[in-house]
Design a protein around this motif. Structure first.
Motif, PDB file in Angstrom:
ATOM      1  N   GLY A 267       0.805  -1.218   0.000  1.00 24.33           N
ATOM      2  CA  GLY A 267       0.000   0.000   0.000  1.00 24.33           C
ATOM      3  C   GLY A 267       0.837   1.267   0.000  1.00 24.33           C
ATOM      4  N   HIS A 268       1.975   1.232   0.681  1.00 22.33           N
ATOM      5  CA  HIS A 268       2.851   2.406   0.734  1.00 22.33           C
ATOM      6  C   HIS A 268       3.467   2.668  -0.642  1.00 22.33           C
ATOM      7  N   HIS A 269       3.900   1.589  -1.277  1.00 28.45           N
ATOM      8  CA  HIS A 269       4.435   1.695  -2.638  1.00 28.45           C
ATOM      9  C   HIS A 269       3.373   2.267  -3.576  1.00 28.45           C
ATOM     10  N   PHE A 270       2.140   1.813  -3.399  1.00 22.64           N
ATOM     11  CA  PHE A 270       1.032   2.276  -4.244  1.00 22.64           C
ATOM     12  C   PHE A 270       0.776   3.768  -4.070  1.00 22.64           C
ATOM     13  N   ILE A 271       0.717   4.241  -2.826  1.00 24.10           N
ATOM     14  CA  ILE A 271       0.359   5.645  -2.597  1.00 24.10           C
ATOM     15  C   ILE A 271       1.454   6.573  -3.110  1.00 24.10           C
ATOM     16  N   ASN A 272       2.713   6.128  -3.010  1.00 25.02           N
ATOM     17  CA  ASN A 272       3.808   6.929  -3.580  1.00 25.02           C
ATOM     18  C   ASN A 272       3.745   6.946  -5.105  1.00 25.02           C
ATOM     19  N   GLY A 273       3.372   5.799  -5.695  1.00 24.34           N
ATOM     20  CA  GLY A 273       3.202   5.744  -7.144  1.00 24.34           C
ATOM     21  C   GLY A 273       2.063   6.628  -7.613  1.00 24.34           C
ATOM     22  N   LEU A 274       0.989   6.689  -6.827  1.00 20.92           N
ATOM     23  CA  LEU A 274      -0.155   7.542  -7.164  1.00 20.92           C
ATOM     24  C   LEU A 274       0.249   9.016  -7.099  1.00 20.92           C
ATOM     25  N   ALA A 275       1.044   9.371  -6.101  1.00 21.07           N
ATOM     26  CA  ALA A 275       1.547  10.753  -6.004  1.00 21.07           C
ATOM     27  C   ALA A 275       2.399  11.088  -7.222  1.00 21.07           C
ATOM     28  N   GLY A 276       3.228  10.120  -7.657  1.00 18.32           N
ATOM     29  CA  GLY A 276       4.040  10.321  -8.855  1.00 18.32           C
ATOM     30  C   GLY A 276       3.175  10.505 -10.091  1.00 18.32           C
ATOM     31  N   HIS A 277       2.059   9.792 -10.145  1.00 21.47           N
ATOM     32  CA  HIS A 277       1.122   9.919 -11.273  1.00 21.47           C
ATOM     33  C   HIS A 277       0.525  11.333 -11.309  1.00 21.47           C
ATOM     34  N   PHE A 278       0.107  11.831 -10.141  1.00 26.08           N
ATOM     35  CA  PHE A 278      -0.452  13.182 -10.074  1.00 26.08           C
ATOM     36  C   PHE A 278       0.601  14.229 -10.436  1.00 26.08           C
ATOM     37  N   ARG A 279       1.838  13.974 -10.026  1.00 27.51           N
ATOM     38  CA  ARG A 279       2.930  14.882 -10.376  1.00 27.51           C
ATOM     39  C   ARG A 279       3.116  14.938 -11.884  1.00 27.51           C
ATOM     40  N   ASN A 280       3.063  13.782 -12.553  1.00 29.16           N
ATOM     41  CA  ASN A 280       3.210  13.743 -14.014  1.00 29.16           C
ATOM     42  C   ASN A 280       2.061  14.476 -14.706  1.00 29.16           C
ATOM     43  N   LEU A 281       0.858  14.351 -14.161  1.00 29.38           N
ATOM     44  CA  LEU A 281      -0.288  15.085 -14.725  1.00 29.38           C
ATOM     45  C   LEU A 281      -0.099  16.587 -14.543  1.00 29.38           C
ATOM     46  N   LEU A 282       0.470  16.958 -13.408  1.00 27.59           N
ATOM     47  CA  LEU A 282       0.683  18.377 -13.108  1.00 27.59           C
ATOM     48  C   LEU A 282       1.643  19.020 -14.111  1.00 27.59           C
ATOM     49  N   THR A 289       6.612  22.923 -18.827  1.00 26.49           N
ATOM     50  CA  THR A 289       7.089  21.877 -17.909  1.00 26.49           C
ATOM     51  C   THR A 289       6.949  20.471 -18.506  1.00 26.49           C
ATOM     52  N   LEU A 290       6.491  20.378 -19.729  1.00 25.01           N
ATOM     53  CA  LEU A 290       6.306  19.062 -20.357  1.00 25.01           C
ATOM     54  C   LEU A 290       7.603  18.267 -20.442  1.00 25.01           C
ATOM     55  N   GLU A 291       8.731  18.962 -20.552  1.00 27.89           N
ATOM     56  CA  GLU A 291      10.025  18.267 -20.665  1.00 27.89           C
ATOM     57  C   GLU A 291      10.382  17.510 -19.385  1.00 27.89           C
ATOM     58  N   LEU A 292       9.680  17.810 -18.276  1.00 26.65           N
ATOM     59  CA  LEU A 292       9.917  17.112 -17.013  1.00 26.65           C
ATOM     60  C   LEU A 292       9.211  15.762 -16.960  1.00 26.65           C
ATOM     61  N   LEU A 293       8.406  15.458 -17.975  1.00 25.63           N
ATOM     62  CA  LEU A 293       7.683  14.184 -18.045  1.00 25.63           C
ATOM     63  C   LEU A 293       8.609  13.136 -18.652  1.00 25.63           C
ATOM     64  N   GLU A 294       9.152  12.262 -17.826  1.00 26.53           N
ATOM     65  CA  GLU A 294      10.148  11.288 -18.289  1.00 26.53           C
ATOM     66  C   GLU A 294       9.523   9.914 -18.458  1.00 26.53           C
TER      67      GLU A 294
END
Length: 359
Positions: A267-282, A289-294
């Motif tokens: 679950g901890h791995h999942f919630i960090n991955g979800l935060a990373g997903h929201f960061r990529n959407l941001l 800032t599109l160049e920050l999408l790796e």
């Protein structure tokens, strides 16, 4: 049967141009050789698998090469390597110091590479100091470490320090793609991006993962092969969850999370991955800032599409909720409930706005 050689050794760089992701360092070292401004002691710092020892070996060969030298000469007898992890005593350093006194039989310099130098004992460091301070004209020392903070200041002050960076994802993907072509392996760019992200800046780790997946899947590697072999949570789950949140579908969010847990993910791995997903959407909300999408091209297109349905307010609140869940997770007595409550809150973020529009 032909002897198998792992990619990290088979494709280990042997020239300056083949070193991946450390151009500023290799350019500086080449310039120092060209202008005869070589230091007598170097300290190469940085994470594992980023090219410290490789660069040290290339430098060791290059300092002995000149216009009158056979291009195939590798000056192996002029290069001495000591692994300080297993040779960290005073006696080991004294043996090295005894060798230093003897001038080279061929070439200009004898080069001493001390790997994992932070593992030397305090007494070994002290024994090394005098030689490092006043080395013979024919001696060059290259020290390599992953933990610069463990090197005593008196050693640091006698070295020219080079900080090696983590290898950028783009550089790593390009290198992996080149190796895949040479090995006759077919693999998509999205799959290569997954390997590069999992490697976390270490090219040696990326090559080990690449070998592992080739052993598992053969020469035709799919995106699914990579995420299954490396046990990575697929982007699909995060895209699906975000769509459910935007639809305020709490039940679907909880069912998707249950499916993730049943597949063995934490679950901890999942919630960090979800935060990373929201960061990529941001970062997709602004063209600057599109160049920050790796990520690979296919995944990037999906991020841009989903980002077009979301505003900054939602993502800002979502990231705050994920951060709060991350902080509480380890101390929580009911970790699953904590994540489920966070998902309910995330799925309710746009509910108030929809209600206002209906009134």
């Amino acid at each position: 049967m032909e002897k198998y050689v792992v990619s990290a050794l088979k494709y280990r760089p042997t020239t300056w141009d083949s070193v991946v992701g450390q151009k500023s360092i290799t350019d500086t070292l080449q310039s120092a050789i060209k202008n005869n401004h070589l230091a007598k002691a170097f300290l190469f710092c940085g994470p594992r698998g980023v090219g410290k020892t490789t660069t040290a070996r290339i430098l060791a060969k290059a300092v002995n090469s000149d216009q009158n030298t056979d291009a195939n000469e590798d000056f192996a007898f002029n290069i001495f390597e000591l692994d300080a992890a297993s040779n960290n005593s005073v006696d080991n350093i004294r043996d090295l110091i005894d060798q230093v006194r003897i001038p080279p039989q061929t070439g200009n310099y004898k080069v001493y590479i001390v790997d994992e130098v932070h593992m030397l004992s305090t007494n070994a460091f002290n024994a090394f100091l005098k030689t490092l301070e006043e080395p013979p004209e024919h001696a060059i020392f290259i020290l390599a470490t992953t933990e610069r903070h463990k090197i005593i200041p008196t050693i640091l002050s006698r070295c020219q320090v080079f900080e090696f960076n983590r290898i950028q994802i783009g550089d790593m993907v390009a290198h992996l793609k080149q190796i895949a072509t040479q090995e006759g392996v077919t693999i998509g760019e999205d799959a290569l991006h997954i390997i590069a992200q999992k490697a976390d800046g270490g090219l040696r780790d990326a090559l080990s993962m690449f070998d592992q997946i080739v052993s598992f899947s053969g020469n035709e590697i799919s995106y699914d092969d990579v995420i299954n072999n490396l046990n990575i949570l697929d982007y699909d789950y995060y895209f699906k969850l975000t769509d459910s949140m935007l639809d305020n579908n709490i039940s679907q969010c909880l069912l998707t999370f249950n499916d993730i847990l049943n597949k063995g993910f934490d679950g901890h791995h999942f919630i960090n991955g979800l935060a990373g997903h929201f960061r990529n959407l941001l970062v997709c909300l602004n063209t600057e800032t599109l160049e920050l999408l790796e990520v690979g091209e296919g995944i990037a297109a999906r991020y841009k599409e989903q980002a077009s349905k979301i505003d900054f307010t939602f993502l800002s609140s979502a990231l705050e909720l994920c951060h709060e869940c991350d902080n509480k997770y380890r101390l929580s007595r009911s970790q699953r409930l904590l994540v489920e409550t966070t998902l309910m809150q995330l799925a309710s973020l746009t509910a108030a706005d929809k209600k206002k529009r209906l009134e």
